[in-house]
Write a protein that holds these residues in place. Structure first.
Motif, short mmCIF file in Angstrom:
data_model
loop_
_atom_site.label_atom_id
_atom_site.label_comp_id
_atom_site.label_asym_id
_atom_site.label_seq_id
_atom_site.Cartn_x
_atom_site.Cartn_y
_atom_site.Cartn_z
N ALA A 101 72.61 -10.58 -53.45
CA ALA A 101 73.94 -11.09 -53.79
C ALA A 101 73.96 -12.61 -53.74
CB ALA A 101 74.98 -10.51 -52.84
N ALA A 102 73.27 -13.20 -52.75
CA ALA A 102 73.23 -14.65 -52.64
C ALA A 102 72.46 -15.28 -53.79
CB ALA A 102 72.59 -15.05 -51.30
N ALA A 103 71.36 -14.66 -54.20
CA ALA A 103 70.55 -15.21 -55.29
C ALA A 103 71.05 -14.80 -56.66
CB ALA A 103 69.10 -14.76 -55.12
N GLY A 104 71.96 -13.84 -56.73
CA GLY A 104 72.44 -13.36 -58.02
C GLY A 104 71.42 -12.48 -58.72
N VAL A 105 70.69 -11.67 -57.95
CA VAL A 105 69.66 -10.80 -58.51
C VAL A 105 70.15 -9.36 -58.41
CG1 VAL A 105 67.26 -10.06 -58.41
CG2 VAL A 105 67.85 -12.41 -57.83
N ALA A 106 70.58 -8.79 -59.53
CA ALA A 106 71.13 -7.44 -59.52
C ALA A 106 70.09 -6.42 -59.08
CB ALA A 106 71.67 -7.08 -60.91
N LEU A 107 68.84 -6.64 -59.43
CA LEU A 107 67.78 -5.71 -59.04
C LEU A 107 67.73 -5.53 -57.54
CD1 LEU A 107 65.26 -4.00 -59.75
CD2 LEU A 107 63.91 -6.11 -59.59
N PHE A 108 67.86 -6.62 -56.78
CA PHE A 108 67.84 -6.54 -55.32
C PHE A 108 69.07 -5.80 -54.80
CE2 PHE A 108 64.91 -10.30 -54.01
CZ PHE A 108 63.92 -9.79 -54.82
N ARG A 109 70.23 -6.08 -55.37
CA ARG A 109 71.44 -5.41 -54.90
C ARG A 109 71.37 -3.91 -55.16
NH1 ARG A 109 73.88 -9.24 -58.06
NH2 ARG A 109 74.91 -7.61 -59.28
N HIS A 110 70.91 -3.54 -56.34
CA HIS A 110 70.81 -2.11 -56.66
C HIS A 110 69.76 -1.42 -55.80
CE1 HIS A 110 72.39 -3.30 -60.92
NE2 HIS A 110 73.34 -3.30 -60.00
N GLY A 111 68.62 -2.08 -55.62
CA GLY A 111 67.59 -1.51 -54.75
C GLY A 111 68.07 -1.40 -53.32
N ALA A 112 68.88 -2.36 -52.89
CA ALA A 112 69.39 -2.34 -51.52
C ALA A 112 70.29 -1.13 -51.27
CB ALA A 112 70.17 -3.61 -51.23
N LEU A 137 63.21 10.94 -51.10
CA LEU A 137 63.75 9.63 -50.71
C LEU A 137 63.09 8.51 -51.51
CD1 LEU A 137 63.96 10.04 -46.82
CD2 LEU A 137 65.87 9.88 -48.43
N PHE A 138 61.78 8.59 -51.69
CA PHE A 138 61.08 7.59 -52.48
C PHE A 138 61.51 7.64 -53.94
CE2 PHE A 138 57.61 7.28 -55.59
CZ PHE A 138 57.39 5.91 -55.56
N TYR A 139 61.67 8.84 -54.47
CA TYR A 139 62.00 8.98 -55.89
C TYR A 139 63.37 8.39 -56.22
CZ TYR A 139 61.50 11.00 -60.53
OH TYR A 139 61.36 11.15 -61.88
N ALA A 140 64.20 8.20 -55.19
CA ALA A 140 65.52 7.61 -55.42
C ALA A 140 65.41 6.19 -55.97
CB ALA A 140 66.32 7.60 -54.12
N PHE A 141 64.26 5.52 -55.77
CA PHE A 141 64.10 4.18 -56.33
C PHE A 141 64.17 4.17 -57.85
CE2 PHE A 141 62.02 3.08 -52.19
CZ PHE A 141 62.89 2.05 -51.84
N PHE A 142 63.91 5.32 -58.48
CA PHE A 142 63.99 5.37 -59.93
C PHE A 142 65.44 5.39 -60.44
CE2 PHE A 142 59.56 6.72 -59.49
CZ PHE A 142 58.98 5.94 -60.48
N MET A 143 66.41 5.42 -59.52
CA MET A 143 67.80 5.22 -59.93
C MET A 143 68.08 3.74 -60.19
SD MET A 143 70.10 7.84 -57.63
CE MET A 143 69.68 7.11 -56.05
N VAL A 144 67.22 2.87 -59.70
CA VAL A 144 67.42 1.42 -59.84
C VAL A 144 66.97 0.99 -61.24
CG1 VAL A 144 66.83 -0.86 -58.96
CG2 VAL A 144 67.04 1.09 -57.38
N PRO A 145 67.85 0.38 -62.03
CA PRO A 145 67.42 -0.10 -63.36
C PRO A 145 66.48 -1.29 -63.21
CG PRO A 145 69.83 0.05 -63.18
CD PRO A 145 69.28 0.14 -61.80
N PHE A 146 65.22 -1.07 -63.44
CA PHE A 146 64.24 -2.15 -63.32
C PHE A 146 63.31 -2.10 -64.53
CE2 PHE A 146 62.09 1.54 -61.58
CZ PHE A 146 60.78 1.41 -62.03
N GLY A 147 62.68 -3.23 -64.81
CA GLY A 147 61.71 -3.29 -65.89
C GLY A 147 62.08 -4.20 -67.03
#
Length: 510
Positions: A101-112, A137-147
């Motif tokens: 949130a501080a850096a403005g990186v949506a990937l980090f917020r979604h992964g968090a 639990l690990f597979y839940a990371f694929f809910m994060v829009p990344f790439g």
């Protein structure tokens, strides 16, 4: 037969009897996380629904539910316990959200969000249950829009694969960045043609197959590497086939071929090929247990469930509170932002070969103008400033910068730039080629052309309550007959003087 023996089959297993309170606590904490960070949740779901690259994410929650359902027989034999050390994982998720949130990186917020939900599960159900649910639990990371960051390099790689195949088959072609010219026409390997959508979906599918169909790690690694490699190669072949069809027929026929093959058939064919090749090597049999409950049920020290629940809530609330406190320290910008006078250059209304305007959503000030010198060189200067950055108003990010995705300008390749700048070549219909050098600064920090460096500087400023004012300076020129864009930019920058001074004046430091 005794009455107790008759009643035994209807009684709940001893381990299953203790699930109610932990599950209620987990549901409460999970609801609190989703409610507190609802904006990020809604943002993720919006991306899943609207961005075709991440359409597969819509199925991931359903797949996680199926994976958990497959493990229910073993889970019923485990005894969940509240486990305070699990709060470390939840706390790590809260910290990642704060940094994102501080850096403005949506990937980090979604992964968090995923990290926090995982941490809540570990803390409130205990290490044994967490180990049993390790893959879901690990597979839940694929809910994060990344790439998305893979798109430019995949565009270039796809173009080069297509160019290699065109050379091998004797089709005359010329490659410039992501553009391929043949006697038939002018082809762009656009973002949608980069293969990122295919690669990301294949990664999610391949990881699922690795868990469901294989037991040995060597086979899992080989399968996943082969599936990802084939998807990249196949996308290059698809781009080549489109250009070949255009060469042999017409461009309109090639466009129709590409949409039909890629949209409906191509991905299915590659999936079938991957599964057909891997099928003989599957070593997990139907009905094989996912884990051994006796091996997982350890003796972890149980913590009071009320204390762990309270600790979880405190951790997730602390992050947004901290960010709100530091946001109040933002300093104001000058009320007016003016373009500088540059020695040897005068402002001109000479038209651009194709209209160009950089995009900076949410900027407090944006100004731009065109300059000409005595040698006839033409350069465009644009400056954007922010008093502070936040969600939807970021100096760097998707759609921000030289190439507005809602315009006809597209990024085509890197371009020369000084050490403190970012060089990009962008192209518009015509084709019109433009080189852009962008320089960023946050507060009184160093000038940079690195987007990650901008994010890091923004992170430090927002996290520690430092000067959050930020500026982007773009110097750009068209590549024309009789004018080299890079030479024009270099001449303008030399006469402009110290970029640091211009940046400081734009945001009011001097």
């Amino acid at each position: 037969m005794s009455s107790s023996a008759i009643a035994a089959p209807d009684a709940a297993p001893p381990a299953a009897a203790g699930w109610r309170a932990p599950l209620l606590a987990l549901g409460f904490v999970a609801f609190a996380i989703l409610a507190l960070f609802f904006r990020d949740v809604a943002d993720m779901v919006s991306i899943w629904w609207n961005a075709s690259t991440f359409g597969h994410c819509l199925f991931v929650p359903l797949l996680i539910g199926w994976l958990v359902q497959q493990r229910l027989p073993g889970l019923r034999q485990l005894q969940p316990v509240a486990w305070a050390p699990g709060l470390l994982w939840l706390g790590a998720g809260a910290l990642v959200w704060l940094l994102g949130a501080a850096a403005g990186v949506a990937l980090f917020r979604h992964g968090a969000l995923v990290l926090m939900l995982q941490g809540a599960t570990i803390a409130l159900l205990g290490p044994a249950v967490a180990r049993a649910l390790l893959f879901p639990l690990f597979y839940a990371f694929f809910m994060v829009p990344f790439g998305e960051e893979l798109v430019p390099p995949l565009q270039l790689l796809t173009a080069r694969i297509a160019m290699l195949l065109l050379d091998l088959t004797g089709v005359p072609a010329h490659l410039e960045g992501i553009f391929i010219t043949t006697p038939t026409g002018y082809f762009e390997v656009a973002e949608a043609c980069s293969g990122a959508k295919f690669l990301i979906a294949m990664a999610a599918y391949g990881v699922l197959v690795c868990n469901v169909c294989f037991r040995r790690w060597s086979r899992r690694i080989l399968f996943l590497a082969g599936a990802l490699g084939l998807s990249i190669l196949a996308n290059g072949v698809r781009a080549y086939a489109t250009i070949l069809v255009a060469h042999l027929t017409t461009v309109d026929a090639a466009v129709g071929f590409d949409h039909v093959v890629y949209g409906w058939v191509f991905f299915a064919i590659i999936m079938i090929v991957v599964m057909a090749v891997a099928w003989p090597f599957f070593d997990r049999k139907p009905g094989d247990p996912w884990f051994d409950p006796r091996a997982l049920q350890g003796r972890a020290a149980a913590s009071p469930i009320s204390s762990v629940t309270a600790g979880a809530l405190a951790l997730v609330i602390a992050a947004p509170l901290w960010l709100a406190a530091t946001a109040a320290t933002a300093r104001p910008l000058p009320p007016v932002l003016a373009l500088p006078a540059v020695h040897g250059w005068s402002r001109t209304d000479a038209p651009q070969a194709y209209p160009w305007k950089p995009r900076f959503d949410g900027a407090d000030h944006v100004v731009s103008g065109r300059y000409r010198n005595a040698d006839g060189q033409l350069v465009d200067l644009a400056i954007a400033t922010y008093a502070r950055q936040a969600e939807g108003r970021e100096l760097v990010g998707f759609a921000q910068g030289a190439a507005d995705p809602d315009s006809q300008w597209v990024w085509s390749s890197p371009a020369p730039a000084p050490a403190d700048g970012l060089g990009e070549q962008i192209t518009a219909p015509g084709p019109v080629v433009r080189h852009v050098v962008t320089v960023y600064a946050v507060g009184d920090g160093a000038l940079t052309g690195s987007k990650p460096a901008v994010k890091l500087a923004t992170l430090k400023a927002r996290l520690l309550g430092r000067d959050q004012r930020a500026v982007a300076i773009l110097i750009s020129a068209e590549q024309r007959d009789g004018q080299d864009a890079d030479a024009a930019i270099a001449a303008f920058r030399a006469d402009l003087g110290a970029m640091r001074l211009l940046a400081d004046r734009a945001i009011g430091i001097r």
